[in-house]
Enzyme design. Structure first.
Site, PDB file in Angstrom:
ATOM      1  N   HIS A 184      -9.254   2.112   4.537  1.00 28.87           N
ATOM      2  CA  HIS A 184      -8.196   1.975   5.334  1.00 28.87           C
ATOM      3  C   HIS A 184      -8.149   3.103   6.409  1.00 28.87           C
ATOM      4  O   HIS A 184      -8.810   4.178   6.591  1.00 28.87           O
ATOM      5  CB  HIS A 184      -6.881   2.476   4.446  1.00 28.87           C
ATOM      6  CG  HIS A 184      -5.592   2.468   5.052  1.00 28.87           C
ATOM      7  ND1 HIS A 184      -4.988   3.296   5.742  1.00 28.87           N
ATOM      8  CD2 HIS A 184      -4.749   1.401   4.873  1.00 28.87           C
ATOM      9  CE1 HIS A 184      -3.811   2.909   6.341  1.00 28.87           C
ATOM     10  NE2 HIS A 184      -3.516   1.688   5.628  1.00 28.87           N
ATOM     11  N   ASN A 203       0.995  -1.270  -0.034  1.00 21.54           N
ATOM     12  CA  ASN A 203       0.064  -0.111  -0.083  1.00 21.54           C
ATOM     13  C   ASN A 203       0.870   1.164   0.070  1.00 21.54           C
ATOM     14  O   ASN A 203       1.688   1.682   0.925  1.00 21.54           O
ATOM     15  CB  ASN A 203      -0.864   0.010   1.204  1.00 21.54           C
ATOM     16  CG  ASN A 203      -1.639   0.997   1.435  1.00 21.54           C
ATOM     17  OD1 ASN A 203      -1.807   2.078   0.460  1.00 21.54           O
ATOM     18  ND2 ASN A 203      -2.067   1.606   2.656  1.00 21.54           N
ATOM     19  N   TRP A 204       0.950   1.710  -1.088  1.00 24.75           N
ATOM     20  CA  TRP A 204       1.881   2.868  -1.163  1.00 24.75           C
ATOM     21  C   TRP A 204       1.489   4.201  -0.618  1.00 24.75           C
ATOM     22  O   TRP A 204       2.001   5.198  -0.590  1.00 24.75           O
ATOM     23  CB  TRP A 204       2.337   3.141  -2.707  1.00 24.75           C
ATOM     24  CG  TRP A 204       3.169   2.091  -3.265  1.00 24.75           C
ATOM     25  CD1 TRP A 204       3.960   1.148  -2.653  1.00 24.75           C
ATOM     26  CD2 TRP A 204       3.644   2.221  -4.642  1.00 24.75           C
ATOM     27  NE1 TRP A 204       4.552   0.457  -3.543  1.00 24.75           N
ATOM     28  CE2 TRP A 204       4.446   0.961  -4.814  1.00 24.75           C
ATOM     29  CE3 TRP A 204       3.709   2.930  -5.774  1.00 24.75           C
ATOM     30  CZ2 TRP A 204       5.232   0.687  -5.992  1.00 24.75           C
ATOM     31  CZ3 TRP A 204       4.473   2.629  -6.973  1.00 24.75           C
ATOM     32  CH2 TRP A 204       5.367   1.522  -6.877  1.00 24.75           C
ATOM     33  N   LYS A 205       0.314   4.333  -0.368  1.00 19.29           N
ATOM     34  CA  LYS A 205      -0.193   5.642   0.413  1.00 19.29           C
ATOM     35  C   LYS A 205      -0.179   6.895  -0.581  1.00 19.29           C
ATOM     36  O   LYS A 205      -0.161   6.489  -1.935  1.00 19.29           O
ATOM     37  CB  LYS A 205       0.032   5.876   1.563  1.00 19.29           C
ATOM     38  CG  LYS A 205       0.095   4.536   2.625  1.00 19.29           C
ATOM     39  CD  LYS A 205       0.235   4.770   3.960  1.00 19.29           C
ATOM     40  CE  LYS A 205       0.118   3.395   4.655  1.00 19.29           C
ATOM     41  NZ  LYS A 205       0.171   3.422   5.892  1.00 19.29           N
ATOM     42  N   GLU A 264      -6.327   5.198   7.530  1.00 17.83           N
ATOM     43  CA  GLU A 264      -6.021   6.835   7.272  1.00 17.83           C
ATOM     44  C   GLU A 264      -7.248   7.288   6.570  1.00 17.83           C
ATOM     45  O   GLU A 264      -7.380   8.555   6.766  1.00 17.83           O
ATOM     46  CB  GLU A 264      -4.813   6.904   6.260  1.00 17.83           C
ATOM     47  CG  GLU A 264      -3.453   6.427   7.229  1.00 17.83           C
ATOM     48  CD  GLU A 264      -2.275   5.777   6.590  1.00 17.83           C
ATOM     49  OE1 GLU A 264      -2.329   5.802   5.485  1.00 17.83           O
ATOM     50  OE2 GLU A 264      -1.676   5.185   7.209  1.00 17.83           O
ATOM     51  N   SER A 280       3.385  -2.146  10.100  1.00 19.87           N
ATOM     52  CA  SER A 280       4.845  -2.279  10.459  1.00 19.87           C
ATOM     53  C   SER A 280       5.438  -3.828  10.003  1.00 19.87           C
ATOM     54  O   SER A 280       6.112  -4.398  10.630  1.00 19.87           O
ATOM     55  CB  SER A 280       5.093  -1.787  11.980  1.00 19.87           C
ATOM     56  OG  SER A 280       4.911  -0.633  12.159  1.00 19.87           O
ATOM     57  N   GLY A 331       2.797   2.302  10.316  1.00 15.15           N
ATOM     58  CA  GLY A 331       3.605   3.319  10.311  1.00 15.15           C
ATOM     59  C   GLY A 331       4.196   3.403  11.733  1.00 15.15           C
ATOM     60  O   GLY A 331       5.239   4.507  11.799  1.00 15.15           O
ATOM     61  N   GLU A 391      -5.666  -4.416  10.549  1.00 18.12           N
ATOM     62  CA  GLU A 391      -4.528  -3.445  10.677  1.00 18.12           C
ATOM     63  C   GLU A 391      -4.802  -2.504  11.903  1.00 18.12           C
ATOM     64  O   GLU A 391      -5.420  -1.556  12.000  1.00 18.12           O
ATOM     65  CB  GLU A 391      -4.538  -2.302   9.426  1.00 18.12           C
ATOM     66  CG  GLU A 391      -4.149  -3.159   8.262  1.00 18.12           C
ATOM     67  CD  GLU A 391      -3.573  -2.147   7.171  1.00 18.12           C
ATOM     68  OE1 GLU A 391      -2.418  -2.534   6.632  1.00 18.12           O
ATOM     69  OE2 GLU A 391      -4.193  -1.116   7.007  1.00 18.12           O
ATOM     70  N   GLY A 407       3.098  -1.003   4.061  1.00 18.36           N
ATOM     71  CA  GLY A 407       3.088   0.155   3.461  1.00 18.36           C
ATOM     72  C   GLY A 407       4.724   0.451   3.425  1.00 18.36           C
ATOM     73  O   GLY A 407       5.141   0.213   2.387  1.00 18.36           O
ATOM     74  N   GLY A 408       5.290   1.095   4.345  1.00 24.75           N
ATOM     75  CA  GLY A 408       6.656   1.476   4.377  1.00 24.75           C
ATOM     76  C   GLY A 408       7.572   0.801   3.624  1.00 24.75           C
ATOM     77  O   GLY A 408       8.296   1.102   2.649  1.00 24.75           O
TER      78      GLY A 408
HETATM   79  P1  PGA Z   1       3.130   0.307   7.476  1.00 26.97           P
HETATM   80  O1  PGA Z   1       1.474   0.376   6.832  1.00 26.97           O
HETATM   81  O2  PGA Z   1       3.639  -1.059   6.727  1.00 26.97           O
HETATM   82  O3  PGA Z   1       3.933   1.355   6.718  1.00 26.97           O
HETATM   83  O4  PGA Z   1       2.912   0.274   8.881  1.00 26.97           O
HETATM   84  C1  PGA Z   1       0.808  -0.644   6.834  1.00 26.97           C
HETATM   85  C2  PGA Z   1      -0.649   0.045   6.001  1.00 26.97           C
HETATM   86  O5  PGA Z   1      -0.925   1.049   6.271  1.00 26.97           O
HETATM   87  O6  PGA Z   1      -1.418  -0.690   5.224  1.00 26.97           O
END
Ligand code: PGA
Length: 252
Positions: A97, A9-11, A99, A215, A175, A169, A236-237
């Site tokens: 998500h 997930n690149w956001k 966010e 994470s 993050g 999640e 994500g990251g």
């Molecule tokens: P993260 O993000 O791996 O950077 O914690 C995961 C996500 O939000 O899907």
């Protein structure tokens, strides 16, 4: 046997140029082929702007949207619809998500409409659920998760529910570098399966892919994916660089 899934997930990261370079590098490294051999569904969710170029350069890599509106068209400034995604031959989308829940005030009722629209048009939807740190500390995790799952999936037909993948999640782990323990991830993914079994059927629940996200790194992915009820990871990251994306896949 359920398949495994690794979805990046690149956001709001990577430009169009960077997305193209990433897809080319993934192709060059033969990652889609490697994923197939491991029976892993491998994909990324770039920004809306990069979807088209990423799809063109995907060579079998799943390209998912990070969101999708529930209406087909209309006065919904800044949104995109499934029709637009269909035109790009994209049939995966993340929904709900944390966010989006946090910053765009999206709730499970809205997610429900989106899931209904997507799955009834043959899209696969990755529906995200998760509790905040406060809810976790107050021991409310299961209550929150069950509400999000039940509300989000309400009214989906037997055919539609088959198109849903759930991603657990915990908000406190996204993050932050504070990943949930493998035991927590397994416990909650199993719990989600039980909720789905009760709301739909055992058959549906046993076939559904349930992912963990928060994470996830190359060093810890294996623990999650070796758990009985965790079928994959939403990352994500650690999905932003090809080396790390490759290492995630390698360590499954
Ligand atoms: P993260 O993000 O791996 O950077 O914690 C995961 C996500 O939000 O899907």
């Amino acid at each position: 046997m359920r398949k495994k899934m690794l979805l990046g997930n690149w956001k709001m990261n990577h430009t169009i140029k960077e997305a193209k370079e990433f897809c080319d590098a993934v192709y060059k490294a033969g990652l889609v082929k490697k994923a197939k051999e491991k029976k892993v569904l491998l994909g990324i969710a770039p920004s809306f702007l990069s979807l088209q170029i990423a799809k063109k350069a995907s060579h079998g890599l799943i390209i998912a949207s990070q969101d999708c509106h529930y209406e087909e068209k209309g006065a919904f400034t800044s949104n995109i619809s499934y029709k637009m995604l269909e035109e790009l031959k994209i049939n995966y989308s993340i929904i709900g998500h944390s966010e989006r829940r946090q910053y765009e005030k999206e709730d499970s009722l809205t997610c429900n409409k989106k899931l209904k629209t997507l799955t009834s048009h043959n899209f696969n939807a990755i529906y995200c659920v998760g509790e905040t740190l406060e809810e976790f500390e107050q021991g409310q995790t299961k209550e929150i998760i069950s509400n999000q799952v039940i509300t989000g999936l309400r009214g989906l037909s037997d055919e539609e529910i088959k198109k849903v993948i759930i991603a657990y999640e915990p908000v406190w782990s996204i993050g932050t570098g504070k990943n949930a323990s493998v035991e927590i991830a397994q416990d909650i993914c199993l719990y989600i399966r039980k909720v789905v079994s009760k709301e739909f059927s055992k058959g549906v629940a046993n076939k559904m892919l349930i992912l963990y996200g928060g994470s996830v790194k190359p060093e810890n992915i294996n623990g999650y994916l070796n758990s009985k009820d965790v079928d994959g990871a939403l990352v994500g990251g650690a999905s932003l660089k090809v080396d790390s994306f490759e290492a995630l896949l390698k360590n499954i």
